[in-house]
Design an enzyme around this catalytic site. Sequence first.
Site, mmCIF file in Angstrom:
data_model
loop_
_atom_site.group_PDB
_atom_site.id
_atom_site.type_symbol
_atom_site.label_atom_id
_atom_site.label_comp_id
_atom_site.label_asym_id
_atom_site.label_seq_id
_atom_site.Cartn_x
_atom_site.Cartn_y
_atom_site.Cartn_z
ATOM 1 C CE LYS A 1 4.246 -16.652 -12.587
ATOM 2 N NZ LYS A 1 4.877 -17.012 -11.303
ATOM 3 C CE LYS B 1 2.821 -22.728 -6.754
ATOM 4 N NZ LYS B 1 3.950 -22.161 -6.008
ATOM 5 C CD GLU C 1 5.098 -20.929 -12.660
ATOM 6 O OE1 GLU C 1 5.750 -21.556 -11.822
ATOM 7 O OE2 GLU C 1 4.416 -19.920 -12.362
ATOM 8 N NE ARG D 1 12.398 -18.651 -11.421
ATOM 9 C CZ ARG D 1 12.940 -18.797 -10.228
ATOM 10 N NH1 ARG D 1 14.217 -19.112 -10.114
ATOM 11 N NH2 ARG D 1 12.237 -18.626 -9.129
HETATM 12 N N1 BES Z 1 3.684 -18.299 -8.489
HETATM 13 C C1 BES Z 1 4.733 -18.661 -7.631
HETATM 14 C C2 BES Z 1 5.154 -17.546 -6.691
HETATM 15 C C3 BES Z 1 4.125 -17.070 -5.685
HETATM 16 C C4 BES Z 1 4.151 -17.557 -4.402
HETATM 17 C C5 BES Z 1 3.213 -16.111 -6.026
HETATM 18 C C6 BES Z 1 3.228 -17.089 -3.476
HETATM 19 C C7 BES Z 1 2.294 -15.655 -5.102
HETATM 20 C C8 BES Z 1 2.308 -16.138 -3.826
HETATM 21 C C9 BES Z 1 5.977 -19.088 -8.424
HETATM 22 O O1 BES Z 1 5.737 -19.612 -9.670
HETATM 23 C C10 BES Z 1 6.676 -20.129 -7.611
HETATM 24 O O2 BES Z 1 6.113 -21.151 -7.406
HETATM 25 N N2 BES Z 1 7.869 -19.819 -7.176
HETATM 26 C C11 BES Z 1 8.664 -20.719 -6.398
HETATM 27 C C12 BES Z 1 10.024 -20.811 -7.043
HETATM 28 C C13 BES Z 1 10.892 -21.887 -6.516
HETATM 29 C C14 BES Z 1 10.358 -23.258 -6.872
HETATM 30 C C15 BES Z 1 12.285 -21.735 -7.097
HETATM 31 C C16 BES Z 1 8.767 -20.134 -5.003
HETATM 32 O O3 BES Z 1 8.900 -18.925 -4.860
HETATM 33 O O4 BES Z 1 8.699 -20.914 -4.045
HETATM 34 ZN ZN ZN Z 2 3.976 -18.992 -10.598
HETATM 35 ZN ZN ZN Z 3 5.385 -21.719 -9.659
#
Ligand code: BES
Ligand code: ZN
Ligand code: ZN
Length: 470
Positions: A235, A247, A319, A321
């Site tokens: 990724k 976010k 995003e 996935r």
């Molecule tokens: N890049 C983030 C995941 C992440 C979180 C990486 C903290 C490193 C530290 C990922 O793209 C994300 O935002 N995931 C969300 C998914 C949700 C919206 C289904 C998450 O894990 O909250």
């Molecule tokens: Zn991400």
């Molecule tokens: Zn994300």
Amino acid sequence: MTYKHTKTLDATKDFILPCKKDDLDAIQQFLPIEKPDFDGSFASHQLLYGSTGNRIYLVGIGEDKEASKLEEALRKFCFETQKHWDKSIQLYAENLDDEAVKKAVIGIEMAQYVIGVFKSSKEKQKKTSVEVVSSKPIKKCVSEGQYTGESINKIKTLVDAPPNIKTPEFLGDWASKSAKDGKYTCTVLKEKQLKKQGFEAVLSVGKGSVNKPVVIITEYKGTSKKKTDIALVGKGITFDSGGLSIKPSTNLHYMKSDMGGAAVVLGVVELVAKLKLDINIVGIVCSAENAVDAESYRPGDVIDSYSGKTIEIIDTDAEGRLVLADGLSYAVRKIKPDYLIDLATLTGSVVRTLGYHAAGMFTHNQDMAKSMSDIGYKVNERVWQLPLFEDYESDLHSDIADIRNFSGNPLAGATNAAKFLEAFTEAHDNWMHLDIAGVSFGSSSYAKMKSASGYGIQLITNFIKEKAIK
Ligand code: BES
Ligand code: ZN
Ligand code: ZN
């Protein structure tokens, strides 16, 4: 740093003496006093002066159970003391086995990492040569340790780089240059090619950014066989704002590290080529910036993917996935590898589950899980298996498309993401997903802010080494 293997120690010059906990006997012959106030506790160190005024550094490497962390002891010690060293220093390695020699060199090299590359006045780095002293044939371990440490530092530099510089195109240029310098190939697919080949999910995620997405395909062929033994998919989100499902701003700057999986893939292919392993591997990096703009993809959109499956977008922050889905489909259809491993900073959920001490591991192949887990303990880059039960499948049901990218519930987030990926692997027998969100980037004792850890390089390289022809 440069490294050299020598057979005998010159006790009149500066040297480092690794010392096991409560085992001063093993190094007594080199000590200027009978009982120094030192017990060899892990990552402790003490300076003694020898008969010619030379420095003798005692470095504690702790107990046997701490052997997997040996590089940390050397890294901490070097980080704190190397400013006092002359042009060369000896490392007494007679009492270290091959693995420990390698780890010691990795640790010394890791201490050379420079984080302040964007400071206007830079600290000058001294050029020191390390003489690794042992009567045993350790030359190969020394160079392996050096290459590994250098690769770790290189991927840390990438992960710590700011997102205005580290665009998807920048990652592509990095890979092209590395391939040119090393003995492997690299193709960077840009927008036009991505459209032509159908990387629709990658394109959708990248739509809201002026920095256009790329897919990077690197290939190292270490055997004359045609078949690819292992494909790695990473990724490579160079900045994850969340997109329209934006976010919160606290700690948002750390989302520059959302390409940690891509960095491991790029670093491993470079390292495997340097080590000239007898194996064929392909690295696929799916890179985009998840930004907010009039052109951004939206919650509610239905998008296409490389596989032909349609995806209903529930949350644009899920995003990673999406880009991985295209990378995995490409791997299974075009590369057809024996083993397929993806690495991604995929979910906040895995951080809440495992914290900063293990990556989430997902696979249906228990042999693969066992060997990855064993390697994880050995190199102190641990993994912990989480479920892929069929029961989770219904969470990704979409009424209007083939699948949705998020259940809408804050439950079992890491597994849900993994189940989404699974839908794009065409039931590949040897697929593994590693969610490295908690381990790739975090606090360390060597930086004030959070920074890259280098996690994954040793884990994946050792897995590949096990699969290489002996
Ligand atoms: N890049 C983030 C995941 C992440 C979180 C990486 C903290 C490193 C530290 C990922 O793209 C994300 O935002 N995931 C969300 C998914 C949700 C919206 C289904 C998450 O894990 O909250
Ligand atoms: Zn991400
Ligand atoms: Zn994300």
